[in-house]
Design a protein around this motif. Sequence first.
Motif, mmCIF file in Angstrom:
data_model
loop_
_atom_site.group_PDB
_atom_site.id
_atom_site.type_symbol
_atom_site.label_atom_id
_atom_site.label_comp_id
_atom_site.label_asym_id
_atom_site.label_seq_id
_atom_site.Cartn_x
_atom_site.Cartn_y
_atom_site.Cartn_z
ATOM 1 N N VAL A 1 12.649 39.446 0.175
ATOM 2 C CA VAL A 1 11.556 40.636 0.108
ATOM 3 C C VAL A 1 12.138 41.915 -0.043
ATOM 4 N N LEU A 2 11.646 42.710 -1.084
ATOM 5 C CA LEU A 2 12.172 44.143 -1.385
ATOM 6 C C LEU A 2 11.853 45.195 -0.190
ATOM 7 N N VAL A 3 12.558 45.994 0.150
ATOM 8 C CA VAL A 3 12.386 46.716 1.392
ATOM 9 C C VAL A 3 12.934 47.977 1.002
ATOM 10 N N LEU A 4 12.121 49.096 1.278
ATOM 11 C CA LEU A 4 12.351 50.593 0.829
ATOM 12 C C LEU A 4 12.544 51.113 2.383
ATOM 13 N N ASN A 5 13.969 51.643 2.405
ATOM 14 C CA ASN A 5 14.470 52.172 3.727
ATOM 15 C C ASN A 5 14.452 53.404 3.420
ATOM 16 N N LEU A 6 13.826 54.538 4.158
ATOM 17 C CA LEU A 6 14.146 55.856 3.974
ATOM 18 C C LEU A 6 15.423 56.278 4.690
ATOM 19 N N LEU A 7 15.945 57.246 3.838
ATOM 20 C CA LEU A 7 17.331 57.700 4.170
ATOM 21 C C LEU A 7 17.077 59.119 4.685
ATOM 22 N N ARG A 8 18.075 59.408 5.405
ATOM 23 C CA ARG A 8 18.219 60.927 5.886
ATOM 24 C C ARG A 8 18.801 61.771 4.685
ATOM 25 N N TYR A 9 18.670 62.952 4.530
ATOM 26 C CA TYR A 9 19.480 63.591 3.531
ATOM 27 C C TYR A 9 20.735 63.983 4.418
ATOM 28 N N ALA A 10 21.942 64.543 3.358
ATOM 29 C CA ALA A 10 22.970 64.777 4.165
ATOM 30 C C ALA A 10 23.005 65.789 5.078
ATOM 31 N N HIS A 11 22.145 66.892 4.747
ATOM 32 C CA HIS A 11 22.196 68.142 5.441
ATOM 33 C C HIS A 11 21.324 67.975 6.895
ATOM 34 N N GLU A 12 20.769 66.634 6.836
ATOM 35 C CA GLU A 12 19.928 66.523 8.151
ATOM 36 C C GLU A 12 21.171 65.833 9.018
ATOM 37 N N ILE A 13 22.268 65.337 8.714
ATOM 38 C CA ILE A 13 23.228 64.703 9.796
ATOM 39 C C ILE A 13 24.181 65.908 10.276
ATOM 40 N N ARG A 14 24.110 65.797 11.520
ATOM 41 C CA ARG A 14 25.026 66.973 12.262
ATOM 42 C C ARG A 14 26.403 66.436 12.139
ATOM 43 N N SER A 15 27.222 67.407 11.917
ATOM 44 C CA SER A 15 28.545 67.257 12.105
ATOM 45 C C SER A 15 29.129 66.855 13.390
ATOM 46 N N ALA A 16 30.089 65.990 13.409
ATOM 47 C CA ALA A 16 30.798 65.847 14.701
ATOM 48 C C ALA A 16 32.069 66.639 14.949
ATOM 49 N N GLU A 17 32.216 67.478 14.060
ATOM 50 C CA GLU A 17 33.668 68.178 14.305
ATOM 51 C C GLU A 17 33.529 68.997 15.713
ATOM 52 N N GLU A 18 32.412 69.198 16.197
ATOM 53 C CA GLU A 18 32.543 70.210 17.369
ATOM 54 C C GLU A 18 32.574 69.388 18.613
ATOM 55 N N LEU A 19 32.331 68.008 18.293
ATOM 56 C CA LEU A 19 32.486 67.142 19.700
ATOM 57 C C LEU A 19 33.973 67.099 20.448
ATOM 58 N N ASP A 20 33.916 67.197 21.664
ATOM 59 C CA ASP A 20 35.294 67.211 22.303
ATOM 60 C C ASP A 20 35.676 65.735 22.848
ATOM 61 N N VAL A 21 36.229 65.307 21.580
ATOM 62 C CA VAL A 21 36.721 63.820 21.808
ATOM 63 C C VAL A 21 38.113 63.693 21.805
ATOM 64 N N PRO A 22 39.090 62.479 22.431
ATOM 65 C CA PRO A 22 40.207 62.677 22.600
ATOM 66 C C PRO A 22 40.883 62.172 21.120
ATOM 67 N N ALA A 23 41.935 62.810 20.607
ATOM 68 C CA ALA A 23 42.395 62.503 19.324
ATOM 69 C C ALA A 23 43.182 61.140 19.307
ATOM 70 N N ALA A 24 43.237 60.474 18.298
ATOM 71 C CA ALA A 24 43.924 59.254 18.179
ATOM 72 C C ALA A 24 45.261 59.201 18.255
ATOM 73 N N SER A 25 45.800 60.429 18.114
ATOM 74 C CA SER A 25 47.397 60.695 18.397
ATOM 75 C C SER A 25 47.718 61.333 19.716
ATOM 76 N N ASP A 26 46.921 61.408 20.775
ATOM 77 C CA ASP A 26 47.273 62.229 21.884
ATOM 78 C C ASP A 26 48.035 61.274 22.809
ATOM 79 N N GLY A 27 48.316 60.078 22.689
ATOM 80 C CA GLY A 27 49.202 59.183 23.617
ATOM 81 C C GLY A 27 48.511 58.900 24.775
ATOM 82 N N LYS A 28 47.057 59.344 25.132
ATOM 83 C CA LYS A 28 46.695 58.810 26.474
ATOM 84 C C LYS A 28 46.478 57.493 26.519
ATOM 85 N N VAL A 29 46.421 56.697 25.418
ATOM 86 C CA VAL A 29 46.065 55.265 25.620
ATOM 87 C C VAL A 29 47.309 54.433 25.203
ATOM 88 N N SER A 30 47.698 53.715 26.043
ATOM 89 C CA SER A 30 48.974 52.734 25.827
ATOM 90 C C SER A 30 48.701 51.642 24.687
#
Length: 318
Positions: free
Chosen positions: A158-187
């Motif tokens: 069956v054909l399905v039409l899935n509505l998409l969000r526009y790019a400007h509707e997706i908030r950037s994740a840059e302001e999130l405070d997450v650990p960097a991949a190279s911070d060495g916290k995980v062995s």
Amino acid sequence: MARAFWKGSISFGLVEIPITLRPALENHDLSFTLLNRKDFAPVGYKRYDKSTGREVPWDQIVRGYEYEPDEYVVLSDEELRAANAKATQTVEIVAFVDGEEIDPLFFDTPYYVEPQKKGSKSYALLREALKKSGKVGIAKVVLRTRQHLAALIVRSGVLVLNLLRYAHEIRSAEELDVPAASDGKVSPREVHMAEQLIEGMSAEWKPEQFQDEYRDDVLALVQKKIKANQTHTITEPEKESAPARSREVVDLMPLLKESLEQQRGGRAGPARARARASHAESPRERPRRTAAHATKTRPPTRARTRNAGKGRRERRSA
């Protein structure tokens, strides 16, 4: 099957495919009625004229766009359709892309696409071409008063039409405070053990095995209050106490080791380990059970039993 709510056509090059759209989702959200706590009568809302306070019937209501404070341009449904007649009646395919290129974050609401003419050859042609090419049609469509971006895909023939969000509707994740991949916290050892745990918990995706348990619990509570003749009993909130401060787990190795050991022993280890590590920064959500399983196996003293088991483990570790 839900009724068709939109009729138009798919524009595919010079090909026009008459179609209808039907909702692909079914809402099972709990529906509550607002009541007056004095007499438990339903509370209603009225459409009223803000200048006179009088109620306005539906046949006297029109749509207006506020272009200046308290100044409106009135637009009828016919005018909205005439603004761009083709856009309001056409799913216009503008490009074809690889499905893997679309970030799942962009997917919004799916609709089934049904041909208006039974046995439509053009519908079958587009469906088979999409299936064999592995492509997804990117389209524009106006639904109600808004133009949407959409992905035309094939699902179970069956054909399905899935509505998409526009790019400007997706908030950037840059302001999130997450650990960097190279911070060495995980062995590397911790990562390896976590990978082993993920591998051991890997399973085939079977969505029918999962269900909204919270909804089942609320409905069970409703039935319990009905049987106890407590339909109008209001449970007041308890006096709030200061929330316990979460402690960050510094050494994850003991929890990872115990999870692996319990998993290899065939016990529900990960869930128990999570209970002990409820103060960890992001516990994994336990798999949902089906309603039938929950009804048959869920003991009435579930929380008391789990807490008692947790206490025994803590005493052993002490």
